[in-house]
Write an enzyme that holds these catalytic residues in place. Structure first.
Site, PDB file in Angstrom:
ATOM      1  CE  LYS A 274      24.239 -32.804 -94.733  1.00  0.00           C
ATOM      2  NZ  LYS A 274      25.526 -33.353 -94.292  1.00  0.00           N
TER       3      LYS A 274
ATOM      4  CB  CYS B 155      29.516 -30.699 -88.194  1.00  0.00           C
ATOM      5  SG  CYS B 155      31.092 -29.839 -88.372  1.00  0.00           S
TER       6      CYS B 155
END
Length: 487
Positions: A149, A110
């Site tokens: 991720k 993010c």
């Protein structure tokens, strides 16, 4: 007997079914209803929205709303994603979630400002020792695999070293978004498949590629170029849930199916509205009045009604088409077809459907209604919104109430402060001078005197009942026996 935890390729093949088409974790957007719609149209694996590990641990309602909802066998395989920066908290959250999913994912990708303030996501990518601890502890304690991720570094070599570190720590599947943390919003640019290819060759765990996916043909090209085992899509799937089917259906086919699922598996209205804005994006550039209606309705029934109205407008346009008219504004298809939205770069004008964002007095984004006093142009959008909610509100500086200022810092002073200061300055002065300020509820002197009484005669310490009366503190001393020097 407890089944052994599967790892790496065995986990990908057996638990995830060798999934190649993956819907990304998206905050407030990859909720259960959207995941079910995506699975019906080709998605083989879905992620939950990013969940905050700390909130998940302490808030039972948060757990219930985001994961412990109605059991849905169709929603598997499923990976739950958390953001976290503390190994213990991350593992606590994962232990609470592991029985409801097939793996736990750590968000290291993010790039948003909220992630920077919260110190998570891509802003942990330089803290390799911390990440190693988090993944090793999770890999040791959990009964399901841990996945990650990530975003890439500008240097391919550093990205490869980063990926190997995560693999060594215990990561069993790695999703690589081929953009750096600085590539976001209008600066997103093109994702680097070269970085993903290098990571794929360097590690011995499954790799999913993320970035530049708008059509099914992009998926196939990405798989060939990178050698990845699967492809993850976020923006592309939001604008076309049938992306993995290789179809571009009419928008209302997708919106009506989604709204039916929402009625069965409810979610916050804001999620539904956001999905409709994405799906109808190109049409709403033309029908601005319906954009405003979609933004204002406050019920699911209202959203369904606006959706029907948009469908009718599009069907009327289709009926009035002459021959083989080309799509307006350089779009690949007519605006009522599900298709990608390419975000303009930082210096590009917003050209949507053949306009520069202004045509016939309509803005590219919805405009707020003009206020009755005719001064709306001089107000910011936030002030215009406030005035819409409260028409009597005024922003005239001359009409604002005047506050007496603190003698030291200029902030508003306390009306009953004995020093004529704001609370912050008053607290410092009262502490320095061992004084009381009843107006701010500061009792340094009183507490000091009580402590002296305790030291001199703790057995005869009075019960002191403090009462506030007209800004002055009165003490009622209830004594069992008189104390020398105290009346």
């Amino acid at each position: 007997m407890k089944m052994p935890k599967l790892k790496g390729f065995e986990f990908w093949r057996n638990t995830l079914g060798g999934a190649r088409y993956v819907v990304a974790p998206m905050v407030d957007q990859s909720e259960l209803a959207w995941r079910l719609l995506s699975r019906r149209h080709g998605a083989q694996l879905c992620y939950t929205p990013m969940l905050h590990a700390q909130v998940f641990v302490r808030d039972a309602n948060y757990r219930k709303e985001n994961l412990y909802c109605e059991v849905c066998p169709e929603d598997r395989p499923l990976i739950v994603q958390f953001c976290a920066n503390d190994p213990e908290v991350f593992v606590q959250a994962a232990l609470l979630a592991q029985d409801y999913c097939d793996a736990i994912d750590l968000n290291l990708g993010c790039p948003q400002m909220i992630a920077k303030r919260g110190h998570y996501g891509a802003f942990l990518q330089e803290e390799w020792d911390l990440l190693q601890k988090m993944i090793m502890l999770a890999n040791e304690k959990l009964s399901v695999p841990i996945t990650c991720k990530i975003r890439v570094f500008p240097e391919i070599s550093k990205t490869v070293k980063y990926a190997r570190l995560l693999e060594t720590a215990g990561c069993q599947l790695l999703t690589v978004h081929g953009r750096t943390k600085e590539q976001k919003g209008p600066l997103a640019g093109v994702a680097s498949w070269e970085h993903i290819q290098a990571v794929r060759k360097a590690v011995n765990i499954p790799v999913f590629a993320n970035g530049n996916i708008q059509y099914l043909s992009d998926v196939e090209r990405c798989l060939q170029k990178t050698g990845a085992h699967g492809v993850m899509s976020a923006e592309g799937s939001l604008h076309n849930p049938a992306l993995f089917e290789g179809r571009n259906p009419v928008v209302w086919e997708m919106t009506e199916e989604y709204l039916e699922i929402v009625q069965q598996y409810p979610c916050p209205l804001s999620y539904v509205r956001a999905h409709l804005f994405k799906l109808w994006h190109h049409t709403l550039q033309i029908h601005q009045q319906l954009r405003d209606e979609l933004a204002k309705v406050k019920t699911l029934e209202g959203l369904v009604a606006v959706n029907k109205e948009l469908k009718l407008h599009c069907q009327e346009e289709i009926a009035n088409l002459k021959g083989e008219e080309k799509a307006k504004g350089g779009l690949p298809f007519s605006h009522w077809i599900c298709q990608p939205y390419v975000r303009p770069g930082p210096k590009e004008p917003c050209k949507e459907n053949g306009t520069n964002g202004m045509e016939g007095g309509n803005r590219g984004k919805r405009a707020l209604e003009d206020e009755d006093d005719g001064n709306s142009d001089s107000l910011s959008k936030n002030k215009q919104k406030k005035k819409l909610r409260n028409p009597n509100k005024t922003f005239d500086p001359s009409l604002k109430p005047k506050y007496a200022k603190c003698d030291q810092c200029g902030n508003p002073k306390g009306n009953k402060c004995v020093f004529n200061l704001c609370r912050g300055c008053c607290k410092k002065r009262a502490f320095r001078e061992t004084a009381d300020c009843p107006g701010h509820g500061l009792l340094f002197k009183t507490k000091y005197e009580k402590s002296l009484l305790w030291k001199t005669s703790p057995s005869n310490l009075p019960n002191i009942e403090m009462r506030a009366h007209k800004g002055e503190m009165k003490e009622t001393r209830l004594l069992k026996e008189p104390i020398d020097g105290v009346a």
